[in-house]
Scaffold this motif. Structure first.
Motif, PDB file in Angstrom:
ATOM      1  N   TYR A 216       0.851  -1.190   0.000  1.00 14.92           N
ATOM      2  CA  TYR A 216       0.000   0.000   0.000  1.00 14.92           C
ATOM      3  C   TYR A 216       0.891   1.245   0.000  1.00 14.92           C
ATOM      4  O   TYR A 216       1.243   1.790   1.032  1.00 14.92           O
ATOM      5  N   ASN A 217       1.294   1.657  -1.181  1.00 13.61           N
ATOM      6  CA  ASN A 217       2.150   2.828  -1.299  1.00 13.61           C
ATOM      7  C   ASN A 217       1.732   3.733  -2.451  1.00 13.61           C
ATOM      8  O   ASN A 217       2.513   4.517  -2.968  1.00 13.61           O
ATOM      9  N   SER A 218       0.463   3.614  -2.842  1.00 11.89           N
ATOM     10  CA  SER A 218      -0.028   4.388  -3.980  1.00 11.89           C
ATOM     11  C   SER A 218      -0.859   5.562  -3.492  1.00 11.89           C
ATOM     12  O   SER A 218      -1.442   5.532  -2.410  1.00 11.89           O
ATOM     13  N   ASN A 219      -0.910   6.586  -4.304  1.00 11.20           N
ATOM     14  CA  ASN A 219      -1.769   7.722  -3.990  1.00 11.20           C
ATOM     15  C   ASN A 219      -3.238   7.424  -4.267  1.00 11.20           C
ATOM     16  O   ASN A 219      -4.118   8.132  -3.785  1.00 11.20           O
ATOM     17  N   GLU A 251      -7.300   9.780  -6.263  1.00 13.03           N
ATOM     18  CA  GLU A 251      -7.500   8.985  -7.479  1.00 13.03           C
ATOM     19  C   GLU A 251      -8.188   7.688  -7.079  1.00 13.03           C
ATOM     20  O   GLU A 251      -7.617   6.867  -6.354  1.00 13.03           O
ATOM     21  N   PHE A 252      -9.405   7.503  -7.539  1.00 14.09           N
ATOM     22  CA  PHE A 252     -10.260   6.438  -6.999  1.00 14.09           C
ATOM     23  C   PHE A 252     -10.860   5.596  -8.119  1.00 14.09           C
ATOM     24  O   PHE A 252     -11.227   6.116  -9.170  1.00 14.09           O
ATOM     25  N   GLU A 253     -10.956   4.287  -7.858  1.00  8.76           N
ATOM     26  CA  GLU A 253     -11.649   3.383  -8.779  1.00  8.76           C
ATOM     27  C   GLU A 253     -12.510   2.420  -7.976  1.00  8.76           C
ATOM     28  O   GLU A 253     -12.084   1.906  -6.940  1.00  8.76           O
ATOM     29  N   PHE A 254     -13.717   2.195  -8.442  1.00  8.61           N
ATOM     30  CA  PHE A 254     -14.608   1.189  -7.864  1.00  8.61           C
ATOM     31  C   PHE A 254     -14.682   0.035  -8.857  1.00  8.61           C
ATOM     32  O   PHE A 254     -15.096   0.218 -10.003  1.00  8.61           O
ATOM     33  N   LYS A 288      -7.039 -13.489  -9.558  1.00  7.14           N
ATOM     34  CA  LYS A 288      -6.357 -12.558 -10.453  1.00  7.14           C
ATOM     35  C   LYS A 288      -7.126 -11.248 -10.566  1.00  7.14           C
ATOM     36  O   LYS A 288      -6.539 -10.157 -10.631  1.00  7.14           O
ATOM     37  N   THR A 289      -8.459 -11.343 -10.562  1.00  9.21           N
ATOM     38  CA  THR A 289      -9.293 -10.149 -10.649  1.00  9.21           C
ATOM     39  C   THR A 289      -9.134  -9.264  -9.416  1.00  9.21           C
ATOM     40  O   THR A 289      -9.331  -8.051  -9.471  1.00  9.21           O
ATOM     41  N   MET A 290      -8.765  -9.880  -8.297  1.00  3.63           N
ATOM     42  CA  MET A 290      -8.603  -9.142  -7.043  1.00  3.63           C
ATOM     43  C   MET A 290      -7.204  -8.522  -6.881  1.00  3.63           C
ATOM     44  O   MET A 290      -6.952  -7.828  -5.900  1.00  3.63           O
ATOM     45  N   ASP A 291      -6.317  -8.779  -7.820  1.00  2.62           N
ATOM     46  CA  ASP A 291      -4.917  -8.347  -7.665  1.00  2.62           C
ATOM     47  C   ASP A 291      -4.787  -6.867  -7.326  1.00  2.62           C
ATOM     48  O   ASP A 291      -3.958  -6.483  -6.496  1.00  2.62           O
ATOM     49  N   ASN A 292      -5.575  -6.026  -7.991  1.00  2.00           N
ATOM     50  CA  ASN A 292      -5.403  -4.578  -7.795  1.00  2.00           C
ATOM     51  C   ASN A 292      -6.464  -3.972  -6.886  1.00  2.00           C
ATOM     52  O   ASN A 292      -6.621  -2.749  -6.832  1.00  2.00           O
ATOM     53  N   VAL A 293      -7.208  -4.828  -6.160  1.00  2.00           N
ATOM     54  CA  VAL A 293      -8.222  -4.328  -5.228  1.00  2.00           C
ATOM     55  C   VAL A 293      -7.570  -4.090  -3.874  1.00  2.00           C
ATOM     56  O   VAL A 293      -6.923  -4.974  -3.317  1.00  2.00           O
ATOM     57  N   ASP A 294      -7.750  -2.881  -3.335  1.00  2.00           N
ATOM     58  CA  ASP A 294      -7.137  -2.513  -2.058  1.00  2.00           C
ATOM     59  C   ASP A 294      -8.040  -2.802  -0.868  1.00  2.00           C
ATOM     60  O   ASP A 294      -7.576  -3.209   0.203  1.00  2.00           O
ATOM     61  N   ILE A 295      -9.336  -2.577  -1.026  1.00  2.00           N
ATOM     62  CA  ILE A 295     -10.307  -2.763   0.046  1.00  2.00           C
ATOM     63  C   ILE A 295     -11.567  -3.386  -0.560  1.00  2.00           C
ATOM     64  O   ILE A 295     -11.975  -3.007  -1.661  1.00  2.00           O
ATOM     65  N   GLY A 296     -12.182  -4.317   0.146  1.00  2.00           N
ATOM     66  CA  GLY A 296     -13.433  -4.912  -0.295  1.00  2.00           C
ATOM     67  C   GLY A 296     -14.607  -4.346   0.478  1.00  2.00           C
ATOM     68  O   GLY A 296     -14.471  -3.941   1.635  1.00  2.00           O
ATOM     69  N   MET A 297     -15.765  -4.319  -0.141  1.00  2.00           N
ATOM     70  CA  MET A 297     -16.977  -3.763   0.474  1.00  2.00           C
ATOM     71  C   MET A 297     -18.051  -4.839   0.581  1.00  2.00           C
ATOM     72  O   MET A 297     -18.321  -5.564  -0.377  1.00  2.00           O
ATOM     73  N   VAL A 298     -18.638  -4.949   1.768  1.00  2.00           N
ATOM     74  CA  VAL A 298     -19.830  -5.769   1.964  1.00  2.00           C
ATOM     75  C   VAL A 298     -20.876  -4.886   2.623  1.00  2.00           C
ATOM     76  O   VAL A 298     -20.623  -4.299   3.677  1.00  2.00           O
ATOM     77  N   MET A 369      -1.711   3.803   5.537  1.00  2.00           N
ATOM     78  CA  MET A 369      -1.288   2.689   4.700  1.00  2.00           C
ATOM     79  C   MET A 369      -0.711   1.540   5.523  1.00  2.00           C
ATOM     80  O   MET A 369      -0.866   0.363   5.172  1.00  2.00           O
ATOM     81  N   ASN A 370      -0.043   1.852   6.631  1.00  2.00           N
ATOM     82  CA  ASN A 370       0.522   0.795   7.468  1.00  2.00           C
ATOM     83  C   ASN A 370      -0.579  -0.070   8.076  1.00  2.00           C
ATOM     84  O   ASN A 370      -0.444  -1.288   8.188  1.00  2.00           O
TER      85      ASN A 370
END
Length: 406
Positions: A216-219, A251-254, A288-298, A369-370
């Motif tokens: 976790y070192n991305s903006n 910078e955000f992606e869902f 593989k689809t989860m590779d770039n996911v940082d947080i999951g939502m339920v 991030m830590n």
């Protein structure tokens, strides 16, 4: 001689992850002979998103990945299965002559494994008729994916819920083992039937291979949502609102993994650039689809009106953790206890969390991030040590071995 297992299904798709991809395949691997009796709707089998198979699986009986599949028309069973709400004399005269029960009896299996309230009713008929007509004592498993009836479900009157519950308790007297999906649901069964053998087999996937710890070192931040989006429930509107709020700050992606079920045309086809819709992904391709996911939502809404929501540990919850993805959830008893035990996510202290509540949680976690890194490590560690399907598979085998030992 290998023991025969017959899986009986009233309404799930036959390729359901829990029923086929996990339990049936694991039992097959263990050496059991597996048959599935599964429903057609309007003459078709259907995929996990509800899409009918039009060019595949057209034969009444076929073999799929080494497992025998026998199909029936669900419409032909509805009247007979609905007699579950009648008294037991009606069960014997009119309930157990349904197609599901009769096809399952023809398989002459040793264990029958039911996956819904109505397939449990069919299973009771199987057990009684196998004893009466063939003199054979068979074992019956009830795989309770949820509580039916849900004691809080407002769609039914109290009188109907009470009747459904009364009939369930009657059927449980003939069940040899209950399998369910959370400790809270197990406790509910034991509170009503203290001597009932009950085991929890979580809806967790096989351990994702070739896992790379997240850094976790991305903006930016990518939030994942796995599963169905029902337009009438306003889920897409909530996702759009969360994306708009978070995009103002970073910078955000869902990333939506899944989407609308078959026939739901209200999900927008043109989405803002912050939202990526993958569509339905093959079960084995999820890591593989989860590779770039940082947080999951339920987000399990209407918890106050559904004990199943409060007690749930859904597939997506474990799917995130399996890939080292910390999870943010609204306040539900079972998920909250799990997250507090393993420090693998964040619980919003509201049963009905708003878009702003979720956005605030995502933005707050992004500031540390830590902390996200530790949550990610804890998530993966929990799956490795306790919860992956490899662990659940051993629980399943133990249930079956105990039944053959009696």
């Amino acid at each position: 001689m290998a023991k025969k297992v017959c899986i009986i299904v009233a309404h799930h798709p036959f390729t359901d992850a829990r029923i086929f991809k996990k339990e049936a395949k694991s039992l097959q691997k263990k050496g059991y002979h597996i048959t599935m009796i599964v429903p057609r709707q309007s003459g078709r089998l259907f995929d996990i998103d509800g899409t009918p198979f039009r060019k595949q699986f057209l034969n009444k009986v076929f073999t799929y990945e080494g497992i025998k599949v026998v199909t029936y028309h669900s419409e032909s069973t509805q009247k007979a299965l609905s007699t579950v709400l009648s008294n037991e004399s009606v069960w014997e005269r009119h309930g157990f002559n349904n197609t599901l029960t009769q096809l399952a009896i023809q398989e002459d299996a040793d264990i029958y494994h039911a996956h819904e309230y109505l397939s449990l009713f069919a299973g009771v008929g199987i057990k009684r008729q196998m004893k009466k007509k063939k003199g054979k004592d068979v074992k019956l498993i009830y795989d309770s994916h949820e509580l039916t009836p849900d004691p809080l479900d407002p769609r039914y009157t109290k009188e109907r819920r009470d009747l459904l519950k009364q009939r369930l308790l009657t059927m449980l007297d003939e069940v040899d083992h209950v399998i369910t999906v959370s400790d809270s649901i197990k406790s509910w069964y034991l509170s009503h039937k203290p001597d009932l053998p009950v085991d929890v087999i979580y809806n967790s996937p096989p351990l994702a291979q070739h896992h790379k710890p997240k850094t976790y070192n991305s903006n930016g931040l990518t939030v994942g949502y796995e599963g169905n989006i029902v337009a009438s429930q306003g889920k897409m509107e909530k996702i759009l609102c969360i994306s708009e709020l978070c995009s103002k700050e970073l910078e955000f992606e869902f990333k939506i993994i899944g989407g609308s079920r078959y026939g739901d045309s209200k999900i927008p086809t043109h989405l803002p650039h912050q939202i990526m819709l993958t569509g339905w992904i093959d079960y084995h391709a999820l890591p593989k689809t989860m590779d770039n996911v940082d947080i999951g939502m339920v987000d399990l809404e209407s918890v106050k009106h559904s004990l199943n929501q409060d007690y749930a540990l859904p597939n997506k919850f474990f799917s995130y953790l399996n890939n080292g993805v910390p999870v943010v959830v609204n306040k539900c008893k079972e998920m909250e206890e799990f997250i507090n035990r393993h420090h693998c996510g964040f619980v919003i202290d509201k049963t009905n969390a708003t878009s702003q509540d979720f956005a605030n949680a995502f933005l707050s976690l992004h500031q540390d991030m830590n902390k996200l890194q530790r949550m990610s490590q804890n998530a993966r560690h929990a799956m490795e040590r306790f919860y992956s399907w490899e662990h659940m598979e051993n629980r399943l085998f133990a249930v079956y071995q105990s039944l053959f030992a009696t």
